[in-house]
Design a protein around this motif. Structure first.
Motif, PDB file in Angstrom:
ATOM      1  N   ILE A  78       0.814  -1.214   0.000  1.00  0.00           N
ATOM      2  CA  ILE A  78       0.000   0.000   0.000  1.00  0.00           C
ATOM      3  C   ILE A  78       0.847   1.264   0.000  1.00  0.00           C
ATOM      4  O   ILE A  78       0.348   2.353  -0.332  1.00  0.00           O
ATOM      5  CB  ILE A  78      -0.970  -0.006   1.220  1.00  0.00           C
ATOM      6  CG1 ILE A  78      -2.218   0.856   0.921  1.00  0.00           C
ATOM      7  CG2 ILE A  78      -0.276   0.452   2.474  1.00  0.00           C
ATOM      8  CD1 ILE A  78      -3.107   0.312  -0.159  1.00  0.00           C
ATOM      9  N   ARG A  79       2.126   1.170   0.337  1.00  0.00           N
ATOM     10  CA  ARG A  79       2.965   2.366   0.327  1.00  0.00           C
ATOM     11  C   ARG A  79       3.160   2.919  -1.083  1.00  0.00           C
ATOM     12  O   ARG A  79       3.572   4.062  -1.249  1.00  0.00           O
ATOM     13  CB  ARG A  79       4.324   2.079   0.973  1.00  0.00           C
ATOM     14  CG  ARG A  79       5.226   1.135   0.214  1.00  0.00           C
ATOM     15  CD  ARG A  79       6.491   0.822   1.010  1.00  0.00           C
ATOM     16  NE  ARG A  79       7.352  -0.148   0.349  1.00  0.00           N
ATOM     17  CZ  ARG A  79       8.275   0.151  -0.559  1.00  0.00           C
ATOM     18  NH1 ARG A  79       8.456   1.411  -0.920  1.00  0.00           N
ATOM     19  NH2 ARG A  79       9.011  -0.785  -1.109  1.00  0.00           N
ATOM     20  N   HIS A  80       2.848   2.108  -2.092  1.00  0.00           N
ATOM     21  CA  HIS A  80       2.954   2.552  -3.482  1.00  0.00           C
ATOM     22  C   HIS A  80       1.679   3.259  -3.962  1.00  0.00           C
ATOM     23  O   HIS A  80       1.626   3.701  -5.110  1.00  0.00           O
ATOM     24  CB  HIS A  80       3.214   1.357  -4.398  1.00  0.00           C
ATOM     25  CG  HIS A  80       4.501   0.643  -4.130  1.00  0.00           C
ATOM     26  ND1 HIS A  80       5.729   1.181  -4.449  1.00  0.00           N
ATOM     27  CD2 HIS A  80       4.753  -0.557  -3.565  1.00  0.00           C
ATOM     28  CE1 HIS A  80       6.683   0.334  -4.095  1.00  0.00           C
ATOM     29  NE2 HIS A  80       6.120  -0.730  -3.553  1.00  0.00           N
ATOM     30  N   VAL A  81       0.652   3.318  -3.103  1.00  0.00           N
ATOM     31  CA  VAL A  81      -0.682   3.755  -3.540  1.00  0.00           C
ATOM     32  C   VAL A  81      -1.053   5.115  -2.962  1.00  0.00           C
ATOM     33  O   VAL A  81      -0.833   5.389  -1.781  1.00  0.00           O
ATOM     34  CB  VAL A  81      -1.747   2.718  -3.113  1.00  0.00           C
ATOM     35  CG1 VAL A  81      -3.152   3.170  -3.541  1.00  0.00           C
ATOM     36  CG2 VAL A  81      -1.435   1.349  -3.708  1.00  0.00           C
ATOM     37  N   GLY A  82      -1.627   5.961  -3.820  1.00  0.00           N
ATOM     38  CA  GLY A  82      -2.313   7.167  -3.386  1.00  0.00           C
ATOM     39  C   GLY A  82      -3.749   7.039  -3.845  1.00  0.00           C
ATOM     40  O   GLY A  82      -3.998   6.582  -4.962  1.00  0.00           O
ATOM     41  N   ALA A  83      -4.720   7.390  -3.009  1.00  0.00           N
ATOM     42  CA  ALA A  83      -6.115   7.127  -3.381  1.00  0.00           C
ATOM     43  C   ALA A  83      -7.064   8.174  -2.831  1.00  0.00           C
ATOM     44  O   ALA A  83      -6.841   8.737  -1.756  1.00  0.00           O
ATOM     45  CB  ALA A  83      -6.541   5.742  -2.885  1.00  0.00           C
ATOM     46  N   ILE A  84      -8.118   8.427  -3.610  1.00  0.00           N
ATOM     47  CA  ILE A  84      -9.274   9.197  -3.137  1.00  0.00           C
ATOM     48  C   ILE A  84     -10.489   8.324  -3.413  1.00  0.00           C
ATOM     49  O   ILE A  84     -10.922   8.182  -4.557  1.00  0.00           O
ATOM     50  CB  ILE A  84      -9.414  10.543  -3.865  1.00  0.00           C
ATOM     51  CG1 ILE A  84      -8.148  11.387  -3.705  1.00  0.00           C
ATOM     52  CG2 ILE A  84     -10.615  11.306  -3.323  1.00  0.00           C
ATOM     53  CD1 ILE A  84      -8.186  12.686  -4.496  1.00  0.00           C
ATOM     54  N   VAL A  85     -11.008   7.688  -2.364  1.00  0.00           N
ATOM     55  CA  VAL A  85     -12.122   6.752  -2.540  1.00  0.00           C
ATOM     56  C   VAL A  85     -13.454   7.489  -2.478  1.00  0.00           C
ATOM     57  O   VAL A  85     -14.370   7.194  -3.214  1.00  0.00           O
ATOM     58  CB  VAL A  85     -12.059   5.624  -1.493  1.00  0.00           C
ATOM     59  CG1 VAL A  85     -13.228   4.663  -1.662  1.00  0.00           C
ATOM     60  CG2 VAL A  85     -10.740   4.865  -1.622  1.00  0.00           C
ATOM     61  N   GLU A  86     -13.565   8.443  -1.609  1.00  0.00           N
ATOM     62  CA  GLU A  86     -14.741   9.314  -1.584  1.00  0.00           C
ATOM     63  C   GLU A  86     -14.253  10.719  -1.939  1.00  0.00           C
ATOM     64  O   GLU A  86     -13.100  10.896  -2.347  1.00  0.00           O
ATOM     65  CB  GLU A  86     -15.393   9.291  -0.195  1.00  0.00           C
ATOM     66  CG  GLU A  86     -15.766   7.907   0.296  1.00  0.00           C
ATOM     67  CD  GLU A  86     -16.938   7.290  -0.460  1.00  0.00           C
ATOM     68  OE1 GLU A  86     -17.623   8.040  -1.195  1.00  0.00           O
ATOM     69  OE2 GLU A  86     -17.151   6.073  -0.323  1.00  0.00           O
ATOM     70  N   ASN A  87     -15.105  11.721  -1.779  1.00  0.00           N
ATOM     71  CA  ASN A  87     -14.649  13.099  -1.995  1.00  0.00           C
ATOM     72  C   ASN A  87     -13.530  13.410  -1.001  1.00  0.00           C
ATOM     73  O   ASN A  87     -13.612  13.015   0.168  1.00  0.00           O
ATOM     74  CB  ASN A  87     -15.802  14.096  -1.810  1.00  0.00           C
ATOM     75  CG  ASN A  87     -16.795  14.025  -2.950  1.00  0.00           C
ATOM     76  OD1 ASN A  87     -16.424  13.707  -4.075  1.00  0.00           O
ATOM     77  ND2 ASN A  87     -18.052  14.305  -2.657  1.00  0.00           N
ATOM     78  N   PRO A  88     -12.478  14.108  -1.446  1.00  0.00           N
ATOM     79  CA  PRO A  88     -11.375  14.410  -0.530  1.00  0.00           C
ATOM     80  C   PRO A  88     -11.851  15.250   0.649  1.00  0.00           C
ATOM     81  O   PRO A  88     -12.514  16.264   0.471  1.00  0.00           O
ATOM     82  CB  PRO A  88     -10.382  15.185  -1.410  1.00  0.00           C
ATOM     83  CG  PRO A  88     -11.176  15.680  -2.575  1.00  0.00           C
ATOM     84  CD  PRO A  88     -12.254  14.671  -2.787  1.00  0.00           C
ATOM     85  N   GLU A  89     -11.524  14.816   1.864  1.00  0.00           N
ATOM     86  CA  GLU A  89     -11.911  15.540   3.075  1.00  0.00           C
ATOM     87  C   GLU A  89     -10.778  16.452   3.505  1.00  0.00           C
ATOM     88  O   GLU A  89      -9.654  16.001   3.708  1.00  0.00           O
ATOM     89  CB  GLU A  89     -12.267  14.546   4.186  1.00  0.00           C
ATOM     90  CG  GLU A  89     -13.525  13.725   3.924  1.00  0.00           C
ATOM     91  CD  GLU A  89     -14.787  14.574   3.856  1.00  0.00           C
ATOM     92  OE1 GLU A  89     -14.819  15.622   4.534  1.00  0.00           O
ATOM     93  OE2 GLU A  89     -15.717  14.184   3.130  1.00  0.00           O
ATOM     94  N   MET A  90     -11.077  17.724   3.618  1.00  0.00           N
ATOM     95  CA  MET A  90     -10.079  18.717   4.006  1.00  0.00           C
ATOM     96  C   MET A  90     -10.606  19.565   5.168  1.00  0.00           C
ATOM     97  O   MET A  90     -11.820  19.661   5.379  1.00  0.00           O
ATOM     98  CB  MET A  90      -9.760  19.648   2.822  1.00  0.00           C
ATOM     99  CG  MET A  90      -9.229  18.941   1.592  1.00  0.00           C
ATOM    100  SD  MET A  90      -7.572  18.306   1.843  1.00  0.00           S
ATOM    101  CE  MET A  90      -7.360  17.346   0.333  1.00  0.00           C
ATOM    102  N   TYR A  91      -9.680  20.170   5.911  1.00  0.00           N
ATOM    103  CA  TYR A  91     -10.064  21.141   6.929  1.00  0.00           C
ATOM    104  C   TYR A  91     -10.315  22.473   6.221  1.00  0.00           C
ATOM    105  O   TYR A  91      -9.385  23.159   5.803  1.00  0.00           O
ATOM    106  CB  TYR A  91      -8.963  21.287   7.977  1.00  0.00           C
ATOM    107  CG  TYR A  91      -8.744  20.042   8.800  1.00  0.00           C
ATOM    108  CD1 TYR A  91      -9.660  19.660   9.782  1.00  0.00           C
ATOM    109  CD2 TYR A  91      -7.626  19.238   8.590  1.00  0.00           C
ATOM    110  CE1 TYR A  91      -9.474  18.520  10.543  1.00  0.00           C
ATOM    111  CE2 TYR A  91      -7.418  18.090   9.346  1.00  0.00           C
ATOM    112  CZ  TYR A  91      -8.347  17.731  10.320  1.00  0.00           C
ATOM    113  OH  TYR A  91      -8.156  16.595  11.069  1.00  0.00           O
TER     114      TYR A  91
END
Length: 309
Positions: A78-91
């Motif tokens: 998983i260290r090779h993976v970047g993902a957005i599964v839902e909408n990106p959550e930000m502050y």
């Protein structure tokens, strides 16, 4: 030497209760390509993405990332993976940069400031990165989410419905960025979307999934797509004579007679030869054009479905 796949899906199945969600799926995704998942509602696209990133377990099969199985070597894979599964959550009350700094501190050893600046430049947010996220458009938030997913230099980027809620300008902006990211950075990008016209513009290949099964993989670009046969229409002054000329030269080639010309199925080079032949025979060739199917046409033909989502 054959290029190694970044992502390998090997005979993966998922059952919830008595319902088969995913049935014996197998395919690979390679460096530098944008690979799409297409399927009707309930086809299993999101379930598959959740299994790839470890949010759900598979019942059978295996998923490998850079040759590492997520079953026994999940952290290495998983260290090779970047993902957005839902909408990106930000502050939203923090700036884009403060959000990235906060996320960067979660990684063991941290992430250098130079890398944060690099991804901000990469996603085109340099001029707005110090402003609060609540002032960002939806498209800007999506790009900030992509920046967050790229901080640790993944070789596989997974985006589930990344164009949801974007206006046409935002969709085009994200599409052009993802294609550039795959081409220039060599990242393998997996995208799930219900917008077939956008997938056609964005992806190199698409997997069509129906009822959890892999129906087909369509090659939209590259060598295989270029060599595929298509239909060509020749607008000529005497269609009947054109048909007779082509059938005399190649009796095995089907020729469809139309009121204003003829239609044949052939590769690009063969079609060009036929155009030259018609002109040399004294016919007036007004146009020669490919009659290509859209991805939506292919999807509906393959699945027999009118539910595209």
């Amino acid at each position: 030497m054959e290029e190694q796949a970044v992502l390998e899906i090997r005979h993966v199945s998922k059952t919830i209760g008595s319902k088969k969600i995913i049935q014996d799926l197998s395919f690979e995704v390679y460096p530098g390509e944008v690979f799409g998942f297409l399927g009707p509602n309930g086809a299993g696209k999101t379930t598959l993405i959740r299994m790839i990133v470890g949010l759900m377990k598979m019942n059978k099969g295996d998923i490998l990332i850079h040759g590492q199985t997520i079953k026994g070597r999940f952290e290495e894979a998983i260290r090779h993976v970047g993902a957005i599964v839902e909408n990106p959550e930000m502050y939203k009350f923090l700036s884009g940069k403060r959000n990235l700094l906060h996320y960067a501190r979660m990684f063991p050893g941290g992430i250098p400031q130079a890398r944060i600046s690099e991804v901000v430049e990469l996603v085109g947010l340099k001029n707005r990165i110090n402003e609060k996220v609540k002032t960002y458009s939806l498209g800007m938030r999506q790009r900030l989410g992509v920046a967050q997913a790229l901080l640790h230099r993944p070789s596989l980027l997974i985006l589930d419905e990344p164009t949801n809620g974007l206006d046409p300008a935002g969709i085009r902006e994200l599409r052009d960025y993802l294609r550039r990211l795959a081409r220039e950075e060599g990242i393998a990008i997996v995208v799930s979307s219900h917008l077939l016209s956008e997938m056609e513009l964005m992806c190199d290949r698409v997997a069509i999934i129906q009822q959890g099964k892999l129906i087909d993989i369509q090659n939209l670009r590259g060598e295989g797509a270029a060599e595929a046969q298509t239909s060509y229409f020749f607008e000529v002054n005497d269609p009947a004579v054109a048909q007779a000329i082509v059938q005399e030269v190649d009796p095995a080639l089907p020729v469809v007679l139309r009121p204003d010309g003829i239609e044949i199925s052939a590769g690009r080079e063969r079609a060009a030869d036929i155009g030259t032949l018609l002109v040399q025979a004294g016919l007036r060739l007004y146009t020669m054009k490919p009659l290509t199917q859209s991805l939506e046409d292919k999807f509906l033909k393959i699945t027999g479905s009118d539910q595209i989502a």
